[in-house]
Design an enzyme around this catalytic site. Sequence first.
Site, PDB file in Angstrom:
ATOM      1  N   HIS A  35     -34.210  15.945   6.795  1.00 40.78           N
ATOM      2  CA  HIS A  35     -33.824  17.295   6.617  1.00 40.78           C
ATOM      3  C   HIS A  35     -33.011  17.728   5.328  1.00 40.78           C
ATOM      4  O   HIS A  35     -32.994  18.531   4.515  1.00 40.78           O
ATOM      5  CB  HIS A  35     -33.156  17.964   7.650  1.00 40.78           C
ATOM      6  CG  HIS A  35     -34.060  18.175   8.761  1.00 40.78           C
ATOM      7  ND1 HIS A  35     -35.314  19.031   9.010  1.00 40.78           N
ATOM      8  CD2 HIS A  35     -33.891  17.916  10.312  1.00 40.78           C
ATOM      9  CE1 HIS A  35     -35.909  19.194  10.000  1.00 40.78           C
ATOM     10  NE2 HIS A  35     -35.044  18.283  10.845  1.00 40.78           N
ATOM     11  N   CYS A  78     -27.203  48.049 -15.337  1.00 38.60           N
ATOM     12  CA  CYS A  78     -26.740  46.881 -16.433  1.00 38.60           C
ATOM     13  C   CYS A  78     -25.518  46.341 -15.941  1.00 38.60           C
ATOM     14  O   CYS A  78     -24.861  45.592 -16.581  1.00 38.60           O
ATOM     15  CB  CYS A  78     -26.287  47.829 -18.006  1.00 38.60           C
ATOM     16  SG  CYS A  78     -24.950  48.900 -17.650  1.00 38.60           S
TER      17      CYS A  78
END
Length: 879
Positions: A458, A834
């Site tokens: 894992h 932006c």
Amino acid sequence: MGEYIYSFNEGSGDMKALLGGKGANLSEMIQLGLPIPFGFVVTTAACRRFYRDDYQIDQEIREEILLKLSEVENVTGKLFGNPENPLLLSLRADGEKVMPGMLDCILNIGMNDEIAEGICKLTKNHRFAYDCYRRLIQAFGCVVYGISPSKFEDILEVQKEEAGCSEDSELPPDELKEVIDKFKKIIKKETGREFEQNPVEQLMMGISAAFRSWNGKKALYYRRLANIRGIDATAVCVQSMVFGNLGKHSGTGVVFTRNPMDGTKEIFGEFLINAQGDDLRLGKNAPKHFCKLENAFPDVHKSLPKICDILEKHYKDVQEIEFTIEKGRLYILNTANAMRTGIAAIRTAVEMENEELIDRNMAVARIDTTQFDQFRYPIFKKEDYAQAQLQTRGLVAGTPVSPGAAVGRIYFNTADALAAHDDGIRVILVRENLSVENLAGMAIADGMITSLGGKTSHGASVVRTMGKCCIACYNDVKINEERKTLEICGEIFKEGDAVSLDGNVGVVYRGKIGTTRPEYSDDFNKIMKWADEIRTLKVRANVDDTAQAREAIELGAEGIGLLRTESMFFSKEHLTAVRRMILADDAVERREALAMLLAAQKSDFFEIYDIMEDRPVTVRLLDPPLHALLPHSPEEIRTLSEQLGISYNKLTKKVTALQEFNPMMGHRGCRLSVTYPEIAEMQAEAATMAAIELKRKRGIDVVPEFIIPLVALEKEIEYVKKIVVSTIERCIAREKVQLKYLVGSMIEVPRAAIIADSLAKEADFFSFGSDDLTQMTFGLSRDDAGEIMKDYSDKQIFDDNPFKTIDQSGVGKLIKLAVRQGRAVKPNIKLGICGAHGGDPVTIGFCNELGFNYVSCIPRKLPVARLAAAQAAIAAAKE
């Protein structure tokens, strides 16, 4: 059939939201006729009910579980809780999205003292019976009772040492019985209760613990890290056990249908003989490579590739397949879309499109934007790497668990690693085992060294997805986490010592090797080409200077959405003149100083326009408070006083007078242009004259876009726009040229969003300054929010950091309001964003939904933004 419990043969692959990924895939594989141990799923609906019922399993659900359990008994021919013919169960929590190792798993449920003895008689294999019982008590103690894993591991290690065993599988039956007794005593000591002997209660307690693990610390951290949102529960798969620990003819393994490290079309996997799945997935033992499977299990080696082919073609993606071999017979325990490096993800997407397994839309849609930074992760400089080879600084050749290069200083636990990272130190995390318990340390480390754990554990899946370099050194390496030492081939390294890792071949080097950034691959460029063809949303860049403008073009920017003009003022060449302008006693002196800046500012704009050619450039007028451009220390003030010929005391008073208690909500943005209109005039003239000069010199028609920051009032934009437009028109008339231009408004003050219809009368376009809009809406400074964000995330008050992903329920409503009002006045008003959110995939999807014209982000985020815009277009087309 209710919504709470489904047998595997009742579900389907499109039910992941209810059955979890594992349950849906098991149901699908049963329909494909693959050898799947039978079982049932306790659904996400049952998990939500569990939470509503104060963390209790309702009696109705208990009865449904027992009903499905009897179905498993009928299919397997075994009886749960019967020592003469016992049915044992595995229990695995799994949500809709893959979260390797983050949710709880318990094997061998149903074992107790009586059944252990029954299995001994039934199988004549005492070691197997006691090994299963030992595993159950250990997992149950950790998962259900919450006891530290180390308390059990310490007992097991001591027992192995006393018995002269190196592996768990070597412990004889009598030793295992001793371990079982000691484990029971640990549970009694830690909880005050005996280990649960009732198999049904074991099952119910296990399901409850699995449900609770959904909101466990590591699961919550991983979901934030992996950007998993909108999922509020887990399902639990209850499956009849098959046993890989029955001896040399049994085993467990994991295979990938393609290499998860680089995407090569080859089966990639590992296995263990005489072991259960957790031994491999938790990285406890050194596994064997898939190529050795043929000698150990020849029949399985023949049949497994066929199953890989079936599953990859069915799911149309690389699969990660867990399997168990019981006495030579193959069983498939799970399949899932494989977690892999960004490089592997890109390569497999392109190759599968070439193979006509998927189309281009699917190839683009399946790429994880969070992995894009991996394509710019460092590689060793050729000359430095060659020098390291000549100096024989390579210490050990281990197993490459995750590719790449990493250089840093070694630390032996997560706490020390985090502290070093906070001090700006590049960290190499050294751990005996690559466990997901160390997730926070793995997230900040540049690389990892471990002495255990294979490529299919894992932990390996997690670090590969993160793009972190990792090497497992099974031999010639000793790690002492307590003493904080790493011994490699007899050479001892201590905390803070520097090493370099080559994760491509698995070599650890002494000291630091120089690194550089790689070029983008052909596969990467192909995916980006497809993304650009699909998306409708334009992608621009936020830049400060010419270097960033060039980088933006290289990374595919279609313009500049935010040119921060103040950044030009900070350059050494301009700073003194800027400070002279700020400190001027009156407008006349200020204009004299600005006249000195005009040529420099025009030159800056010309260079930017020249780089961008005919791409749009949005020029933001001066935004930050003026005191930010001034010196603050006595030494700096004294130096400036000498440069400007102003007395130290007078200069100190001026600097002090310009300081504000809350500068980011003070004299900044359009307020500067109102107080000092000559600054706006100079900037407008410089940008306009640069555009005119470029047109004359190179024949390129630039359309300058001027953006007025921090607007809150209609009269503010009227006033500043008048200054900007009159300056531009004066330049055009003087130069006798034609020049198109736009003047827009930033929407970054909540009031501006509310009165957007009024602002739209003056503005040619809106640019949403999402950073300021977020902090003003929340009343929370983004510069001071670090600890608050951490607390709010830990306590699940914030699902997402609102300074990274737009808060759609609050800030998003303001944006929607502004868009609706702006379009009511000007249906075709141009819209862009932006702020830092312009590079966030979720926010980009939100902007695409609202019909924005463009998003703008820092250059480094441009590939992410381009891909996310394409994925948003694909999702919108599906809807």
